[in-house]
Design an enzyme around this catalytic site. Structure first.
Site, PDB file in Angstrom:
ATOM      1  N   ALA A 120      31.145  53.392  37.707  1.00 52.57           N
ATOM      2  CA  ALA A 120      31.150  52.632  36.453  1.00 52.57           C
ATOM      3  C   ALA A 120      32.416  52.892  35.649  1.00 52.57           C
ATOM      4  CB  ALA A 120      29.908  52.979  35.640  1.00 52.57           C
ATOM      5  N   THR A 122      34.595  49.703  34.624  1.00 52.38           N
ATOM      6  CA  THR A 122      34.873  48.489  33.840  1.00 52.38           C
ATOM      7  C   THR A 122      33.981  48.357  32.606  1.00 52.38           C
ATOM      8  OG1 THR A 122      35.528  47.398  35.889  1.00 52.38           O
ATOM      9  CG2 THR A 122      35.018  45.960  34.026  1.00 52.38           C
ATOM     10  N   GLU A 123      34.585  47.823  31.548  1.00 56.13           N
ATOM     11  CA  GLU A 123      33.843  47.534  30.311  1.00 56.13           C
ATOM     12  C   GLU A 123      34.172  46.114  29.873  1.00 56.13           C
ATOM     13  OE1 GLU A 123      34.797  50.524  27.419  1.00 56.13           O
ATOM     14  OE2 GLU A 123      34.042  52.142  28.705  1.00 56.13           O
ATOM     15  N   SER A 128      41.160  44.884  33.856  1.00 49.10           N
ATOM     16  CA  SER A 128      42.446  45.268  34.468  1.00 49.10           C
ATOM     17  C   SER A 128      43.057  46.446  33.718  1.00 49.10           C
ATOM     18  CB  SER A 128      43.419  44.086  34.422  1.00 49.10           C
ATOM     19  OG  SER A 128      42.893  43.004  35.144  1.00 49.10           O
ATOM     20  N   PHE A 152      29.655  44.686  34.858  1.00 43.70           N
ATOM     21  CA  PHE A 152      29.993  44.272  36.231  1.00 43.70           C
ATOM     22  C   PHE A 152      29.862  45.432  37.221  1.00 43.70           C
ATOM     23  CE2 PHE A 152      33.332  40.932  34.582  1.00 43.70           C
ATOM     24  CZ  PHE A 152      32.307  40.161  34.083  1.00 43.70           C
ATOM     25  N   GLN A 333      37.191  23.280  56.306  1.00 44.89           N
ATOM     26  CA  GLN A 333      37.824  21.976  56.534  1.00 44.89           C
ATOM     27  C   GLN A 333      37.554  21.494  57.964  1.00 44.89           C
ATOM     28  OE1 GLN A 333      39.108  20.535  54.000  1.00 44.89           O
ATOM     29  NE2 GLN A 333      39.956  18.707  54.960  1.00 44.89           N
ATOM     30  N   GLU A 360      38.253  45.695  42.058  1.00 46.76           N
ATOM     31  CA  GLU A 360      39.118  46.839  42.413  1.00 46.76           C
ATOM     32  C   GLU A 360      40.599  46.492  42.248  1.00 46.76           C
ATOM     33  OE1 GLU A 360      37.947  49.558  45.328  1.00 46.76           O
ATOM     34  OE2 GLU A 360      35.892  48.831  45.373  1.00 46.76           O
ATOM     35  N   GLU A 364      46.821  39.952  40.772  1.00 47.98           N
ATOM     36  CA  GLU A 364      47.944  40.094  39.834  1.00 47.98           C
ATOM     37  C   GLU A 364      48.251  41.583  39.607  1.00 47.98           C
ATOM     38  OE1 GLU A 364      45.255  38.152  39.348  1.00 47.98           O
ATOM     39  OE2 GLU A 364      46.202  36.200  39.612  1.00 47.98           O
TER      40      GLU A 364
HETATM   41  C1  LIG Z   1      31.080  41.078  41.378  1.00 44.98           C
HETATM   42  C2  LIG Z   1      31.847  42.151  40.687  1.00 44.98           C
HETATM   43  C3  LIG Z   1      31.592  43.473  40.988  1.00 44.98           C
HETATM   44  C4  LIG Z   1      32.281  44.491  40.321  1.00 44.98           C
HETATM   45  N1  LIG Z   1      31.974  45.797  40.577  1.00 44.98           N
HETATM   46  C5  LIG Z   1      32.527  46.776  39.808  1.00 44.98           C
HETATM   47  C6  LIG Z   1      32.103  48.140  39.941  1.00 44.98           C
HETATM   48  O1  LIG Z   1      31.267  48.477  40.778  1.00 44.98           O
HETATM   49  N2  LIG Z   1      32.641  49.060  39.102  1.00 44.98           N
HETATM   50  C7  LIG Z   1      33.564  48.738  38.155  1.00 44.98           C
HETATM   51  O2  LIG Z   1      33.995  49.620  37.415  1.00 44.98           O
HETATM   52  N3  LIG Z   1      34.010  47.449  38.017  1.00 44.98           N
HETATM   53  C8  LIG Z   1      33.498  46.470  38.813  1.00 44.98           C
HETATM   54  N4  LIG Z   1      33.913  45.169  38.666  1.00 44.98           N
HETATM   55  C9  LIG Z   1      34.930  44.849  37.679  1.00 44.98           C
HETATM   56  C10 LIG Z   1      36.254  44.392  38.276  1.00 44.98           C
HETATM   57  O3  LIG Z   1      36.954  45.465  38.824  1.00 44.98           O
HETATM   58  C11 LIG Z   1      37.016  43.652  37.161  1.00 44.98           C
HETATM   59  O4  LIG Z   1      36.354  42.413  36.970  1.00 44.98           O
HETATM   60  C12 LIG Z   1      38.462  43.430  37.491  1.00 44.98           C
HETATM   61  O5  LIG Z   1      39.156  44.650  37.488  1.00 44.98           O
HETATM   62  C13 LIG Z   1      39.155  42.474  36.503  1.00 44.98           C
HETATM   63  O6  LIG Z   1      38.847  42.768  35.186  1.00 44.98           O
HETATM   64  P1  LIG Z   1      38.348  41.598  34.206  1.00 44.98           P
HETATM   65  O7  LIG Z   1      37.236  40.902  34.901  1.00 44.98           O
HETATM   66  O8  LIG Z   1      38.068  42.197  32.891  1.00 44.98           O
HETATM   67  O9  LIG Z   1      39.556  40.604  34.116  1.00 44.98           O
HETATM   68  P2  LIG Z   1      40.884  40.724  33.116  1.00 44.98           P
HETATM   69  O10 LIG Z   1      41.377  42.090  33.212  1.00 44.98           O
HETATM   70  O11 LIG Z   1      40.418  40.216  31.796  1.00 44.98           O
HETATM   71  O12 LIG Z   1      41.822  39.714  33.792  1.00 44.98           O
HETATM   72  C14 LIG Z   1      41.799  38.302  33.563  1.00 44.98           C
HETATM   73  C15 LIG Z   1      43.006  37.705  34.273  1.00 44.98           C
HETATM   74  O13 LIG Z   1      44.212  38.218  33.687  1.00 44.98           O
HETATM   75  C16 LIG Z   1      45.006  38.815  34.687  1.00 44.98           C
HETATM   76  N5  LIG Z   1      45.717  39.955  34.122  1.00 44.98           N
HETATM   77  C17 LIG Z   1      45.209  40.985  33.405  1.00 44.98           C
HETATM   78  N6  LIG Z   1      46.169  41.843  33.076  1.00 44.98           N
HETATM   79  C18 LIG Z   1      47.317  41.364  33.601  1.00 44.98           C
HETATM   80  C19 LIG Z   1      48.674  41.806  33.608  1.00 44.98           C
HETATM   81  N7  LIG Z   1      49.039  42.947  33.046  1.00 44.98           N
HETATM   82  N8  LIG Z   1      49.584  41.043  34.242  1.00 44.98           N
HETATM   83  C20 LIG Z   1      49.230  39.898  34.847  1.00 44.98           C
HETATM   84  N9  LIG Z   1      47.970  39.425  34.876  1.00 44.98           N
HETATM   85  C21 LIG Z   1      47.028  40.151  34.264  1.00 44.98           C
HETATM   86  C22 LIG Z   1      44.033  39.229  35.783  1.00 44.98           C
HETATM   87  O14 LIG Z   1      44.680  39.395  37.019  1.00 44.98           O
HETATM   88  C23 LIG Z   1      43.067  38.066  35.756  1.00 44.98           C
HETATM   89  O15 LIG Z   1      43.594  37.000  36.491  1.00 44.98           O
HETATM   90  C24 LIG Z   1      33.267  44.153  39.360  1.00 44.98           C
HETATM   91  C25 LIG Z   1      33.536  42.807  39.084  1.00 44.98           C
HETATM   92  C26 LIG Z   1      32.840  41.820  39.720  1.00 44.98           C
HETATM   93  C27 LIG Z   1      33.141  40.389  39.364  1.00 44.98           C
END
Ligand SMILES: Cc1cc2nc3c(=O)[nH]c(=O)nc-3n(C[C@H](O)[C@H](O)[C@H](O)COP(=O)(O)OP(=O)(O)OC[C@H]3O[C@@H](n4cnc5c(N)ncnc54)[C@H](O)[C@@H]3O)c2cc1C
Length: 380
Positions: A120, A122-123, A128, A152, A333, A360, A364
């Site tokens: 755990a 992500t928040e 990212s 998530f 396709q 993970e 990007e």
């Molecule tokens: C099905 C699923 C399972 C998951 N399981 C886990 C888990 O077990 N444990 C856990 O801790 N997390 C988990 N996650 C979280 C996952 O790792 C995050 O969703 C992921 O890291 C992206 O974070 P975000 O969704 O907040 O997107 P954001 O960080 O908000 O990103 C949104 C967009 O902006 C882009 N972006 C962000 N920062 C930058 C930058 N500096 N430069 C360029 N582009 C950027 C991203 O690439 C993306 O396209 C899970 C997510 C999903 C969907």
């Protein structure tokens, strides 16, 4: 590949074909991996493949772990995602940073399949930008009080053991201000929040985890206080190769179906496999599969040799997840309209594969890691 590994791979191939392929569609529809199947996989030692036997693992090592994820993903994407989150990041965090006592107490039941793990980090406001987490742990005597919400989190609704990353010093952030804890299910104040309704890997549970004054002892601090960000980054290197393995497996699975279909489907009085444009697709898909496979297993060799693979892991994760999407889409396709229908597995495989470009570390973020490594090396 040595004989033991070859036997392991053949066992998994046969198991996946016999036990996973027939229920793959059902897992997607019912959003659940059948209990009996989970039990069987745990009894086979598939939840602790890379870890030594002294910690309850199967002792097969990381190559076997990635083979497992690839072979299963040929048919289905949820199971390797469940196993990936459990093994490559949650249990692995304890393997990497845990004390001997913690390994016996927590890693052992995770690795032998008695317990399920969740990682755990992500928040809602920190995806990212994982160093921006706001969940806190405040020291009170020999206890820590955790407050905050994780989102998530794979496996969370069924997990017994959570590896949780929290802020213990806001000012220091990633450099000395993030600490990891091992939190057990059932501790007062720990609850599961919103369950996510996902596009793919629907058999893998994903939810919020809420901490309201969860009190943990010093013994539950994982590793050094303040230094957990590096553990998270370290285990995610293993995790990323796992994601690449899932992507490779899904791509191979879809490709094999597409080849077969191209031979069977007749239009204009002949198999569509006779058409040059279909052959070109198959050739290009095969080239990409070979490229993913080559870079993945080359990087696994680096891991086995104890070399750093931060750069290579990010390259493989981004490349495999993006190209797998493309390969599966091209497979769809080749299936034409039938590929779009739920009667065939391709649309599910495409949905299952899409997450690999996101979790993970998004594609990007992988490019940021790759660029940093390039520039670091160039400026040495
Ligand atoms: C099905 C699923 C399972 C998951 N399981 C886990 C888990 O077990 N444990 C856990 O801790 N997390 C988990 N996650 C979280 C996952 O790792 C995050 O969703 C992921 O890291 C992206 O974070 P975000 O969704 O907040 O997107 P954001 O960080 O908000 O990103 C949104 C967009 O902006 C882009 N972006 C962000 N920062 C930058 C930058 N500096 N430069 C360029 N582009 C950027 C991203 O690439 C993306 O396209 C899970 C997510 C999903 C969907």
């Amino acid at each position: 590949m040595n004989q033991e590994l070859k036997m392991f791979q053949e066992t998994i191939q046969a198991f996946a074909k016999e036990k996973i392929e027939p229920v793959a569609a059902l897992i997607d529809i019912e959003e659940k991996v059948p209990d009996a199947l989970m039990k069987e996989m745990k009894e086979m030692g598939l939840f602790g493949v890379p870890f030594p036997e002294e910690y309850g693992g199967s002792g097969f090592g990381w190559r076997a772990q990635y083979m497992l994820m690839e072979e299963v993903a040929k048919y289905e994407g949820s199971i390797p995602s469940i196993i990936g989150a459990h093994t490559t990041i949650a249990a692995n965090a304890i393997y990497v940073a845990g004390s001997e006592e913690q390994k016996q107490k927590y890693l052992r039941p995770l690795a032998d399949g008695t317990s399920l793990g969740a990682f755990a980090l992500t928040e809602p406001g920190a995806g990212s930008d994982a160093a921006g987490i706001k969940t806190t742990a405040k020291k009170e005597g020999d206890e820590w009080v955790i407050n905050g919400t994780k989102c998530f989190i794979t496996n969370a609704p069924s997990a017994d053991i959570f590896v949780v990353f929290v802020s213990t010093d806001k000012e220091k952030g990633a450099r000395g201000g993030i600490t990891s804890f091992i939190v057990e299910r059932g501790m007062p104040g720990l609850s599961i929040g919103k369950m996510e309704d996902k596009m793919g890997i629907r058999g893998s549970e994903t939810s919020e985890v809420i901490f309201e004054n969860v009190r943990v002892k010093d013994e539950q601090v994982l590793g050094e206080v303040g230094h957990a960000f590096k553990y998270a980054m370290r285990v995610m290197q293993n995790g990323r190769l796992g994601i690449a393995s899932i992507a490779l497996g899904l791509a191979k699975g879809a490709f094999e179906l597409a080849v077969q279909y191209s031979l069977e489907r007749k239009q204009f009085g002949q198999s569509i496999a006779h058409f040059q444009s279909i052959q070109n697709k198959l050739a290009e898909m095969k080239m990409e599969i070979y490229a993913i496979e080559s870079m993945l297993y080359r990087t696994i060799t680096l891991l086995e040799e104890g070399e750093g693979f931060n750069l290579e892991g990010s390259i493989v994760k981004a490349y495999a997840s993006e190209k797998a999407d493309w390969i599966i889409n091209e497979s769809l396709q080749i299936f034409g309209g039938y590929g779009y229908m739920k009667d065939f597995p391709i649309e599910r495989m495409l949905r299952d594969a899409r997450i690999n470009r996101i979790f993970e570390g998004t594609s990007e973020i992988q490019r940021i890691v790759i660029a940093k490594e390039i520039l670091k090396e160039a400026s040495l």
